[in-house]
Motif scaffolding. Structure first.
Motif, PDB file in Angstrom:
ATOM      1  N   ALA A  23       0.784  -1.168   0.045  1.00 41.77           N
ATOM      2  CA  ALA A  23      -0.058  -0.003   0.039  1.00 41.77           C
ATOM      3  C   ALA A  23       0.856   1.139  -0.114  1.00 41.77           C
ATOM      4  O   ALA A  23       1.960   1.296   0.787  1.00 41.77           O
ATOM      5  CB  ALA A  23      -0.870  -0.036   1.238  1.00 41.77           C
ATOM      6  N   THR A  24       0.366   2.268  -0.697  1.00 42.47           N
ATOM      7  CA  THR A  24       1.320   3.425  -0.985  1.00 42.47           C
ATOM      8  C   THR A  24       0.685   4.490  -0.342  1.00 42.47           C
ATOM      9  O   THR A  24      -0.472   4.658  -0.077  1.00 42.47           O
ATOM     10  CB  THR A  24       1.517   3.644  -2.600  1.00 42.47           C
ATOM     11  N   ALA A  25       1.633   5.681   0.008  1.00 40.09           N
ATOM     12  CA  ALA A  25       1.169   6.815   0.562  1.00 40.09           C
ATOM     13  C   ALA A  25       1.760   8.044  -0.105  1.00 40.09           C
ATOM     14  O   ALA A  25       2.910   8.135  -0.475  1.00 40.09           O
ATOM     15  CB  ALA A  25       1.564   7.014   2.131  1.00 40.09           C
ATOM     16  N   GLU A  26       1.007   8.942  -0.832  1.00 39.06           N
ATOM     17  CA  GLU A  26       1.616  10.343  -1.501  1.00 39.06           C
ATOM     18  C   GLU A  26       1.263  11.473  -0.581  1.00 39.06           C
ATOM     19  O   GLU A  26      -0.071  11.649  -0.372  1.00 39.06           O
ATOM     20  CB  GLU A  26       0.966  10.228  -2.808  1.00 39.06           C
ATOM     21  N   ARG A  27       1.942  12.358  -0.444  1.00 41.10           N
ATOM     22  CA  ARG A  27       1.531  13.612   0.190  1.00 41.10           C
ATOM     23  C   ARG A  27       1.854  14.665  -0.821  1.00 41.10           C
ATOM     24  O   ARG A  27       2.697  15.023  -1.395  1.00 41.10           O
ATOM     25  CB  ARG A  27       2.460  13.777   1.346  1.00 41.10           C
ATOM     26  N   ALA A  28       0.825  15.892  -0.750  1.00 42.84           N
ATOM     27  CA  ALA A  28       1.003  17.028  -1.757  1.00 42.84           C
ATOM     28  C   ALA A  28       0.323  17.976  -1.068  1.00 42.84           C
ATOM     29  O   ALA A  28      -0.669  17.895  -0.070  1.00 42.84           O
ATOM     30  CB  ALA A  28       0.198  16.521  -2.998  1.00 42.84           C
ATOM     31  N   PRO A  29       0.595  19.219  -1.332  1.00 41.64           N
ATOM     32  CA  PRO A  29      -0.202  20.477  -0.829  1.00 41.64           C
ATOM     33  C   PRO A  29      -1.471  20.503  -1.275  1.00 41.64           C
ATOM     34  O   PRO A  29      -1.655  20.071  -2.430  1.00 41.64           O
ATOM     35  CB  PRO A  29       0.605  21.648  -1.631  1.00 41.64           C
ATOM     36  N   PHE A  30      -2.312  21.107  -0.331  1.00 43.57           N
ATOM     37  CA  PHE A  30      -3.898  21.369  -0.830  1.00 43.57           C
ATOM     38  C   PHE A  30      -4.369  22.730  -0.659  1.00 43.57           C
ATOM     39  O   PHE A  30      -5.449  22.864  -0.871  1.00 43.57           O
ATOM     40  CB  PHE A  30      -4.717  20.380   0.366  1.00 43.57           C
ATOM     41  N   GLY A  31      -3.487  23.370  -0.342  1.00 46.86           N
ATOM     42  CA  GLY A  31      -3.779  24.760  -0.111  1.00 46.86           C
ATOM     43  C   GLY A  31      -3.293  25.373   1.233  1.00 46.86           C
ATOM     44  O   GLY A  31      -2.547  24.889   1.898  1.00 46.86           O
ATOM     45  N   LYS A  32      -3.622  26.790   1.314  1.00 43.24           N
ATOM     46  CA  LYS A  32      -3.195  27.570   2.456  1.00 43.24           C
ATOM     47  C   LYS A  32      -4.505  28.169   2.875  1.00 43.24           C
ATOM     48  O   LYS A  32      -5.338  29.008   2.365  1.00 43.24           O
ATOM     49  CB  LYS A  32      -2.028  28.304   2.034  1.00 43.24           C
ATOM     50  N   LEU A  33      -4.425  28.383   4.519  1.00 44.10           N
ATOM     51  CA  LEU A  33      -5.508  29.111   5.215  1.00 44.10           C
ATOM     52  C   LEU A  33      -5.048  30.598   5.100  1.00 44.10           C
ATOM     53  O   LEU A  33      -4.098  30.946   4.758  1.00 44.10           O
ATOM     54  CB  LEU A  33      -5.656  28.677   6.640  1.00 44.10           C
ATOM     55  N   ALA A  34      -6.008  31.411   5.458  1.00 42.30           N
ATOM     56  CA  ALA A  34      -5.928  32.959   5.494  1.00 42.30           C
ATOM     57  C   ALA A  34      -4.578  33.414   6.102  1.00 42.30           C
ATOM     58  O   ALA A  34      -4.011  34.201   5.773  1.00 42.30           O
ATOM     59  CB  ALA A  34      -7.127  33.681   5.750  1.00 42.30           C
ATOM     60  N   ASP A  35      -4.320  32.586   7.211  1.00 45.98           N
ATOM     61  CA  ASP A  35      -2.912  32.996   8.009  1.00 45.98           C
ATOM     62  C   ASP A  35      -1.888  32.519   7.441  1.00 45.98           C
ATOM     63  O   ASP A  35      -0.745  32.699   8.052  1.00 45.98           O
ATOM     64  CB  ASP A  35      -3.266  32.635   9.601  1.00 45.98           C
ATOM     65  N   GLY A  36      -1.934  31.597   6.273  1.00 48.23           N
ATOM     66  CA  GLY A  36      -0.829  31.093   5.817  1.00 48.23           C
ATOM     67  C   GLY A  36      -0.529  29.770   5.967  1.00 48.23           C
ATOM     68  O   GLY A  36       0.568  29.177   5.497  1.00 48.23           O
ATOM     69  N   THR A  37      -1.125  29.006   7.030  1.00 46.62           N
ATOM     70  CA  THR A  37      -1.039  27.948   7.416  1.00 46.62           C
ATOM     71  C   THR A  37      -1.304  26.832   6.176  1.00 46.62           C
ATOM     72  O   THR A  37      -2.201  26.939   5.633  1.00 46.62           O
ATOM     73  CB  THR A  37      -1.948  27.309   8.426  1.00 46.62           C
TER      74      THR A  37
END
Length: 379
Positions: A23-37
């Motif tokens: 089983a594999t796992a892939e991590r990628a950006p999903f966006g940023k909150l208004a405070d930059g998180t």
């Protein structure tokens, strides 16, 4: 996207999570909150084509893709395509719910002789799903991402004393693990430094035909091994009774088509809930190992979803407040009956009903809830 991490996550579920290929796992950006998180998405994929995407905003199950009897993959989880939509129009779907899932009457409870008041974010009369800024609306930190026989992602959050009116500083984790057999295991754990209450669950709203499918879930068949349920008042707060389901539209013990009872206005409970929005008292009660809490079957696609849990109840909610104003994935308009939530839990309003048991969390006695979404197909 890059495959993240390496290693082995060992899960003991009484034979539920067994030998696998990889089983594999892939991590990628999903966006940023208004405070930059930064918010990330981790996609877990098994060899049989099942995949689950978890975003760190709300420790949310954003996507759950499973094959039908012919191998056709569909995303069965209602939700949004972007972070901006989750922030702007929250509706709990797929989110980790805490501190306390479901409703607390008047947002009020007493603990050790002290009175506590929570936000009244449910039509101004009750506290719902942890309050106006519950854990579903906060960023969680990704602790680890692993792959191997089981792919997993672990997330954590710390809720300070007084958060949403709750006592005690609580540290909680949510761990999603996927194997090659179609088992998505969710482990919820929490500790506190002072007495408080806890009730964590996942608020996935699913349609086995695929999210946005025109036929909704009313033709799907539901089985719930519960001979009793907790009826509610007009404000959807349990009355304290545990009423037999026999002879009512709440009898799912042998399986029934959801649409058979969802519009039965002769039952006042259906009128109060605008359909099904009720907690079922599982016959097995609180257990050390996960047991069946609900089984959903779609005869057309052949997809089957079994929900297993260690908790004593399961909330069945048929998307009754989806009114066509929510536009979800791929521009799909979500309406009543377009999805169903099967939420394992402690009973709603337990802190105000001693007969329901206890939802107290105390120092030195960690909270643990294991739930499993097990997918398969029938011919």
């Amino acid at each position: 996207m890059l495959v993240i991490g390496a290693g082995l996550f060992v899960a003991a579920v009484g034979g539920i999570v067994g030998a696998a290929q990889a089983a594999t796992a892939e991590r990628a950006p999903f966006g940023k909150l208004a405070d930059g998180t930064r918010i990330d998405a981790v996609t877990l994929t098994g060899a049989n084509g099942v995949s689950a995407t978890i975003i760190s905003f709300g420790a949310t199950l954003q996507s759950f893709k499973v094959p039908d009897r012919n191998g056709k993959i569909a995303d069965i989880e209602l939700g949004y395509d972007t972070l901006e939509e989750y922030v702007a129009r929250p509706n709990y779907w797929g989110a980790t719910i805490g501190r306390y899932a479901n409703r607390i009457a008047g947002g009020h409870f007493e603990l050790d002789g002290k009175s506590y008041q929570l936000p009244l974010n449910d039509n101004g009369v009750n506290s719902l799903h942890g309050g106006s800024m519950g854990w579903d609306r906060l960023p969680w930190r990704i602790v680890s991402v692993t792959q191997g026989k089981v792919a997993s992602v672990k997330l954590e959050i710390t809720s300070p004393a007084g958060d949403q009116g709750y006592p005690g500083t609580v540290h909680a984790t949510a761990t999603y693990s996927l194997d090659d057999a179609g088992n998505l295991v969710i482990d919820y754990d929490a500790t506190t430094d002072a007495p408080t209450i806890i009730n964590m669950t996942n608020h996935a709203i699913v349609n086995l035909a695929g999210e946005g499918a025109e036929r909704g879930v009313l033709g799907e068949r539901l089985t719930v091994p519960a001979s009793r349920f907790t009826p509610v008042n007009a404000k959807l707060i349990p009355t304290g009774e545990m009423r037999p389901v026999a002879g009512t539209v709440f009898d799912f013990t042998k399986g029934r088509v959801i649409g058979d009872g969802i519009r039965d206005g002769k039952d006042q409970q259906i009128v109060y809930g605008r359909g099904y929005d009720h907690n079922f008292v599982l016959d097995a009660g609180l257990t050390a190992q996960p047991k069946l809490a609900a089984k959903l079957e779609d005869p057309q696609s052949g997809r089957v979803l079994e929900v297993l849990s260690t908790e004593p109840g399961v909330q069945v909610y048929t998307g009754n407040f989806l009114d066509g104003t929510y536009v979800g994935k791929a521009g799909h308009v979500y309406r009543m009956g377009d999805g169903i939530a099967l939420e394992p839990q402690r009973f709603p309003d337990t802190p105000n009903h001693p007969a329901f048991g206890s939802a107290e969390l105390v120092p030195g006695k960690p909270y643990h809830h294991r739930m499993i979404f097990r997918v398969s197909t029938t011919r």
